[in-house]
Design a protein around this motif. Sequence first.
Motif, short mmCIF file in Angstrom:
data_model
loop_
_atom_site.label_atom_id
_atom_site.label_comp_id
_atom_site.label_asym_id
_atom_site.label_seq_id
_atom_site.Cartn_x
_atom_site.Cartn_y
_atom_site.Cartn_z
N VAL A 1 -25.64 -12.28 -14.65
CA VAL A 1 -24.62 -12.87 -15.50
C VAL A 1 -23.64 -11.81 -16.03
O VAL A 1 -22.44 -12.07 -16.06
CB VAL A 1 -25.26 -13.70 -16.64
CG1 VAL A 1 -24.22 -14.17 -17.64
CG2 VAL A 1 -25.99 -14.90 -16.07
N PRO A 2 -24.09 -10.63 -16.43
CA PRO A 2 -23.12 -9.62 -16.86
C PRO A 2 -22.07 -9.30 -15.78
O PRO A 2 -20.89 -9.12 -16.10
CB PRO A 2 -23.97 -8.40 -17.19
CG PRO A 2 -25.28 -8.97 -17.59
CD PRO A 2 -25.47 -10.15 -16.66
N LYS A 3 -22.50 -9.25 -14.52
CA LYS A 3 -21.54 -8.99 -13.44
C LYS A 3 -20.57 -10.14 -13.29
O LYS A 3 -19.38 -9.93 -13.03
CB LYS A 3 -22.27 -8.74 -12.12
CG LYS A 3 -22.98 -7.42 -12.08
CD LYS A 3 -23.63 -7.18 -10.73
CE LYS A 3 -24.34 -5.84 -10.73
NZ LYS A 3 -24.91 -5.52 -9.42
N LEU A 4 -21.04 -11.37 -13.47
CA LEU A 4 -20.16 -12.53 -13.40
C LEU A 4 -19.17 -12.51 -14.56
O LEU A 4 -17.98 -12.83 -14.39
CB LEU A 4 -20.98 -13.82 -13.40
CG LEU A 4 -21.83 -14.06 -12.16
CD1 LEU A 4 -22.82 -15.19 -12.39
CD2 LEU A 4 -20.97 -14.34 -10.95
N ASN A 5 -19.64 -12.12 -15.74
CA ASN A 5 -18.75 -12.01 -16.90
C ASN A 5 -17.65 -10.99 -16.64
O ASN A 5 -16.48 -11.23 -16.93
CB ASN A 5 -19.54 -11.63 -18.15
CG ASN A 5 -20.46 -12.73 -18.64
OD1 ASN A 5 -20.30 -13.89 -18.30
ND2 ASN A 5 -21.44 -12.35 -19.43
N VAL A 19 -22.46 -13.16 -6.94
CA VAL A 19 -23.25 -11.95 -7.04
C VAL A 19 -24.38 -12.04 -6.02
O VAL A 19 -25.10 -13.04 -5.96
CB VAL A 19 -23.83 -11.78 -8.46
CG1 VAL A 19 -24.80 -10.63 -8.52
CG2 VAL A 19 -22.70 -11.61 -9.47
N SER A 20 -24.52 -11.01 -5.21
CA SER A 20 -25.57 -10.97 -4.20
C SER A 20 -26.94 -11.13 -4.84
O SER A 20 -27.23 -10.49 -5.85
CB SER A 20 -25.49 -9.65 -3.44
OG SER A 20 -26.52 -9.56 -2.49
N GLY A 21 -27.73 -12.03 -4.31
CA GLY A 21 -29.06 -12.26 -4.86
C GLY A 21 -29.08 -13.30 -5.96
O GLY A 21 -30.14 -13.64 -6.47
N ALA A 22 -27.91 -13.79 -6.34
CA ALA A 22 -27.82 -14.81 -7.40
C ALA A 22 -26.86 -15.92 -6.97
O ALA A 22 -26.01 -16.35 -7.74
CB ALA A 22 -27.36 -14.16 -8.70
N THR A 23 -27.03 -16.38 -5.74
CA THR A 23 -26.09 -17.36 -5.18
C THR A 23 -26.06 -18.65 -5.98
O THR A 23 -24.99 -19.16 -6.31
CB THR A 23 -26.45 -17.66 -3.71
OG1 THR A 23 -26.47 -16.42 -3.00
CG2 THR A 23 -25.44 -18.59 -3.07
N TYR A 24 -27.23 -19.20 -6.32
CA TYR A 24 -27.27 -20.46 -7.06
C TYR A 24 -26.71 -20.29 -8.46
O TYR A 24 -25.95 -21.13 -8.95
CB TYR A 24 -28.70 -21.01 -7.12
CG TYR A 24 -29.25 -21.39 -5.78
CD1 TYR A 24 -28.71 -22.44 -5.05
CD2 TYR A 24 -30.32 -20.70 -5.22
CE1 TYR A 24 -29.21 -22.79 -3.80
CE2 TYR A 24 -30.84 -21.04 -3.98
CZ TYR A 24 -30.28 -22.09 -3.28
OH TYR A 24 -30.79 -22.42 -2.06
N THR A 25 -27.09 -19.21 -9.12
CA THR A 25 -26.57 -18.95 -10.46
C THR A 25 -25.06 -18.74 -10.42
O THR A 25 -24.33 -19.27 -11.27
CB THR A 25 -27.26 -17.70 -11.07
OG1 THR A 25 -28.65 -17.95 -11.13
CG2 THR A 25 -26.72 -17.39 -12.45
N GLY A 28 -23.32 -22.13 -10.01
CA GLY A 28 -23.36 -22.88 -11.26
C GLY A 28 -22.44 -22.28 -12.31
O GLY A 28 -21.76 -22.99 -13.05
N TYR A 29 -22.41 -20.96 -12.38
CA TYR A 29 -21.55 -20.25 -13.31
C TYR A 29 -20.09 -20.59 -13.06
O TYR A 29 -19.34 -20.93 -13.98
CB TYR A 29 -21.77 -18.74 -13.16
CG TYR A 29 -20.98 -17.87 -14.11
CD1 TYR A 29 -21.56 -17.40 -15.28
CD2 TYR A 29 -19.67 -17.49 -13.83
CE1 TYR A 29 -20.84 -16.57 -16.14
CE2 TYR A 29 -18.95 -16.68 -14.69
CZ TYR A 29 -19.54 -16.22 -15.85
OH TYR A 29 -18.83 -15.42 -16.69
N LYS A 30 -19.68 -20.53 -11.78
CA LYS A 30 -18.29 -20.82 -11.43
C LYS A 30 -17.92 -22.27 -11.76
O LYS A 30 -16.83 -22.53 -12.26
CB LYS A 30 -18.05 -20.53 -9.96
CG LYS A 30 -18.02 -19.05 -9.63
CD LYS A 30 -17.95 -18.78 -8.15
CE LYS A 30 -16.65 -19.19 -7.55
NZ LYS A 30 -16.49 -18.74 -6.15
N LYS A 31 -18.83 -23.20 -11.51
CA LYS A 31 -18.56 -24.61 -11.80
C LYS A 31 -18.41 -24.84 -13.30
O LYS A 31 -17.47 -25.50 -13.74
CB LYS A 31 -19.70 -25.47 -11.23
CG LYS A 31 -19.47 -26.94 -11.36
CD LYS A 31 -20.57 -27.72 -10.65
CE LYS A 31 -20.32 -29.22 -10.75
NZ LYS A 31 -21.35 -29.98 -10.06
#
Length: 79
Positions: A1-5, A19-25, A28-31
């Motif tokens: 999540v910090p990388k997405l932020n 983020v590699s390794g966090a495809t589902y997250t 969901g984050y983008k949506k």
Amino acid sequence: VPKLNQATVAAQSADIDAVSGATYTSAGYKKSLQSAIDKANASADTGAGAAEGSAQARTVTGDAAKTQYGAVQVRITVA
């Protein structure tokens, strides 16, 4: 999540890479992020939350996005 932020702040949009390794997250984050941006834009268009002639920071919460690993919900502050 910090990388997405960090990616969101840099892009100033929901158009960010997963983020590699966090495809589902990431999905969901983008949506949820896009729904929060849409809500912020809708309230800006109607003048909701704006002070007389000045931009005022406000917090907007996106819709919860269901993922394989649980719900992801984004809260942003916009000015």
